[in-house]
Design an enzyme around this catalytic site. Structure first.
Site, short mmCIF file in Angstrom:
data_model
loop_
_atom_site.label_atom_id
_atom_site.label_comp_id
_atom_site.label_asym_id
_atom_site.label_seq_id
_atom_site.Cartn_x
_atom_site.Cartn_y
_atom_site.Cartn_z
N ASP A 130 2.80 -10.91 2.36
CA ASP A 130 3.00 -10.43 1.00
C ASP A 130 4.15 -11.15 0.30
OD1 ASP A 130 5.08 -9.29 2.52
OD2 ASP A 130 4.17 -7.30 2.52
N ASN A 182 6.23 5.34 5.01
CA ASN A 182 5.05 6.09 4.55
C ASN A 182 3.76 5.55 5.19
OD1 ASN A 182 4.72 3.67 3.22
ND2 ASN A 182 4.71 4.54 1.15
N HIS A 237 2.93 2.30 5.33
CA HIS A 237 2.37 1.08 4.76
C HIS A 237 2.51 -0.11 5.72
CE1 HIS A 237 6.54 0.25 2.96
NE2 HIS A 237 6.26 -0.88 3.57
N GLU A 283 -0.01 0.42 0.32
CA GLU A 283 0.58 1.74 0.21
C GLU A 283 -0.48 2.83 0.46
OE1 GLU A 283 3.69 2.11 -0.09
OE2 GLU A 283 4.59 0.64 -1.44
#
Length: 243
Positions: free
Chosen positions: A67, A136, A138, A143
């Protein structure tokens, strides 16, 4: 799913580096999927040490990064391009022509994501994908969402991710609000996946992601469906997994 418990971050980094090094030795022209963030820094340091000792040759290796923040150029010290050069590329004998990070400066999100997805396919896919794990759940910048995103795409970062990353910027307002990231489908096509995770603050999400339900609300949970996943974690991160 293989789980390797290391006593601390240093041992975790050594174990992870050994797995990546073995991949390079077995296939010198392998394609590595690489990650950024605090978790893999020690792994990269260990790989550099192996290279400096003459035990590892990166000259035929290609890499594709997971990313990149949208809007940051290569000179920005918070870009993932900059991170990779600082922590690995400029410290080993990899041909930088064969290193790839999504182009955060391309304003055309659709064109950039299509280009990057096609680039990965042109390499014949990823031999080993390195991943960290977000609080979380990810992976990359995938996400929590209603569905698993299949391919490279532009994502709006959640408040929790912006909050987690603001320590690297002057303020939360300076953290980019979007990123280009490989999709879940792209990640899952890697032949092997290596997850590095450390710290007590990751214990809950490790248990949820790898021993809970498979759901796009916990993106990393999809890794339960992959045929070749190794998780290397320290004792604190693995404290809540079923024994």
């Amino acid at each position: 799913m293989r789980i390797i418990e290391a006593k601390d971050y240093k041992e975790l980094s050594k174990q992870a580096a050994n797995i990546i090094a073995a991949q390079i030795v077995m296939k010198p022209d392998c394609v590595l999927g690489l990650a950024t963030g605090s978790s893999p820094i020690g792994t990269y340091d260990q790989l550099v040490e192996k290279y400096e000792n003459g035990d590892l040759d990166f000259s035929k290796v290609s890499s594709v990064n997971l990313d990149e923040y949208r809007g940051l150029d290569h000179e920005n010290d918070q870009s993932y391009y900059y991170f990779m050069h600082e922590h690995l590329f400029d410290r080993v004998n990899i041909d930088t022509e064969n290193t790839n990070v999504p182009d955060g400066t391309n304003p055309d999100a659709e064109a950039e994501c299509k280009r990057y997805e096609e680039l990965i396919r042109s390499y014949g896919g990823v031999d080993l994908q390195l991943l960290g794990l977000g609080h979380n759940g990810h992976i990359g910048f995938n996400e929590p969402a209603p569905i698993f995103e299949k391919e490279t795409h532009c994502v709006d970062l959640t408040e929790s991710t912006i909050e987690a990353n603001k320590r690297f910027f002057a303020s939360a307002d300076d953290v980019p609000k979007q990123a280009y990231t490989m999709g879940i489908g792209t990640i899952m096509r890697a032949k092997k996946i290596l997850v590095v995770v450390s710290g007590a603050d990751k214990a809950d999400i490790v248990a949820k992601a790898f021993f809970g339900d498979v759901t796009p609300e916990v993106p990393a949970s999809i890794l339960q469906m992959h045929p070749d996943v190794t998780i290397v974690g320290d004792a604190e991160a693995l404290a809540k997994i079923p024994r």
